[in-house]
Design a protein around this motif. Sequence first.
Motif, mmCIF file in Angstrom:
data_model
loop_
_atom_site.group_PDB
_atom_site.id
_atom_site.type_symbol
_atom_site.label_atom_id
_atom_site.label_comp_id
_atom_site.label_asym_id
_atom_site.label_seq_id
_atom_site.Cartn_x
_atom_site.Cartn_y
_atom_site.Cartn_z
ATOM 1 N N PHE A 155 42.219 46.822 42.624
ATOM 2 C CA PHE A 155 42.318 47.005 44.073
ATOM 3 C C PHE A 155 43.763 47.183 44.542
ATOM 4 N N ASN A 156 44.734 46.920 43.670
ATOM 5 C CA ASN A 156 46.150 47.071 44.022
ATOM 6 C C ASN A 156 46.567 46.229 45.227
ATOM 7 N N MET A 157 45.879 45.145 45.494
ATOM 8 C CA MET A 157 46.213 44.296 46.646
ATOM 9 C C MET A 157 47.359 43.365 46.244
ATOM 10 N N ASP A 158 48.583 43.902 46.330
ATOM 11 C CA ASP A 158 49.739 43.274 45.714
ATOM 12 C C ASP A 158 50.710 42.608 46.690
ATOM 13 N N GLN A 159 50.296 42.426 47.947
ATOM 14 C CA GLN A 159 51.206 41.825 48.915
ATOM 15 C C GLN A 159 50.845 40.386 49.258
ATOM 16 N N ASN A 160 49.568 40.112 49.503
ATOM 17 C CA ASN A 160 49.138 38.737 49.799
ATOM 18 C C ASN A 160 47.625 38.641 49.653
ATOM 19 N N HIS A 161 47.134 37.413 49.589
ATOM 20 C CA HIS A 161 45.695 37.195 49.406
ATOM 21 C C HIS A 161 44.895 37.514 50.667
ATOM 22 N N ASP A 162 45.557 37.663 51.807
ATOM 23 C CA ASP A 162 44.841 38.027 53.030
ATOM 24 C C ASP A 162 44.188 39.398 52.910
ATOM 25 N N GLU A 163 44.689 40.229 52.010
ATOM 26 C CA GLU A 163 44.106 41.564 51.848
ATOM 27 C C GLU A 163 42.642 41.505 51.408
ATOM 28 N N TRP A 164 42.237 40.370 50.824
ATOM 29 C CA TRP A 164 40.866 40.248 50.331
ATOM 30 C C TRP A 164 39.872 39.818 51.412
ATOM 31 N N GLU A 165 40.367 39.425 52.584
ATOM 32 C CA GLU A 165 39.505 38.855 53.626
ATOM 33 C C GLU A 165 38.313 39.728 54.011
ATOM 34 N N PRO A 166 38.449 41.058 54.117
ATOM 35 C CA PRO A 166 37.291 41.864 54.541
ATOM 36 C C PRO A 166 36.062 41.724 53.648
ATOM 37 N N PHE A 167 36.247 41.328 52.395
ATOM 38 C CA PHE A 167 35.114 41.197 51.481
ATOM 39 C C PHE A 167 34.404 39.854 51.597
ATOM 40 N N LYS A 168 35.072 38.854 52.116
ATOM 41 C CA LYS A 168 34.587 37.485 51.947
ATOM 42 C C LYS A 168 33.365 37.133 52.784
ATOM 43 N N PHE A 169 33.052 37.894 53.802
ATOM 44 C CA PHE A 169 31.880 37.582 54.623
ATOM 45 C C PHE A 169 30.587 37.852 53.854
ATOM 46 N N SER A 170 30.535 38.954 53.124
ATOM 47 C CA SER A 170 29.285 39.356 52.461
ATOM 48 C C SER A 170 29.344 39.300 50.942
ATOM 49 N N TYR A 171 30.525 39.051 50.396
ATOM 50 C CA TYR A 171 30.689 39.155 48.950
ATOM 51 C C TYR A 171 31.469 37.974 48.384
ATOM 52 N N ILE A 172 31.399 37.831 47.072
ATOM 53 C CA ILE A 172 32.102 36.783 46.333
ATOM 54 C C ILE A 172 33.146 37.444 45.443
ATOM 55 N N LEU A 173 34.349 36.895 45.412
ATOM 56 C CA LEU A 173 35.419 37.401 44.565
ATOM 57 C C LEU A 173 35.448 36.601 43.260
ATOM 58 N N ALA A 174 35.263 37.270 42.136
ATOM 59 C CA ALA A 174 35.341 36.575 40.854
ATOM 60 C C ALA A 174 36.772 36.103 40.593
ATOM 61 N N ASN A 175 37.747 36.929 40.949
ATOM 62 C CA ASN A 175 39.149 36.535 40.846
ATOM 63 C C ASN A 175 39.531 35.882 42.163
#
Length: 241
Positions: A155-175
């Motif tokens: 995903f190249n989300m290399d600045q901060n963990h906030d970049e993952w927020e859009p997924f967290k409502f409906s999905y689970i992050l393995a990492n």
Amino acid sequence: MLTINVGTYNIAAGKLPDTQAINRLLRLNKLAVVGLQEVDQFTARNHYSMTSAIAEDTYHHFFTKAIDLERGTYGIALLSDQNIITPKYAAYHAYGLERQVWQKITYSLTTSLKIAIYNTHLSFENIQLRKQQVAELLMVLKNDPNPYKIILSDFNMDQNHDEWEPFKFSYILANGVQQWFETFNDRDENMNSYEIDNIILSKNLKLLNATEQPQILSDHNLLTAKICLNEFGLKNPSNTD
């Protein structure tokens, strides 16, 4: 219990990786499906099909071109231990120096239970560009009638963990469920976060475990996940921040 082992791996084609060693690594981890990023097909630097070479006779495979490169092509690929039927792909409307794409296959866990498995690679340039691509991807996922979904990606989300927020409502992050894995193993002064590869699953699936495999085969580590149905009210752990 019905389970599936999946993985995501940026193989860094520009570093001329050992495809036989990659195949051995995938088999060692007993992966049913693997999403590969940065894959060459008949380029000057890798003048053969990297997808076929990694798949060998272990996997069926599906390559999607992102760009033309060195008289060949460069993009992403899905490997599956099942026949690949009616694969799909599309390019993002928003992209940077390189056009980026997503691809999809359907994996049959049983004759009646099928999982939509996506593979993609997002742009490295900036957060805003990735936000646009994530929005496009989430709309594709929302419109997919299959309720069971797995997304494999660098995903190249290399600045901060906030970049993952859009997924967290409906999905689970393995990492990021129980710990963050620094899957990019080089160091870059422009990066603030090295946890850039992930396996994302819909909440009707349950993550049993996630692991990374530190190797010298690429500038990324292989990320794997063992997944099953989220039955009988089982709950996934909350993602860490």
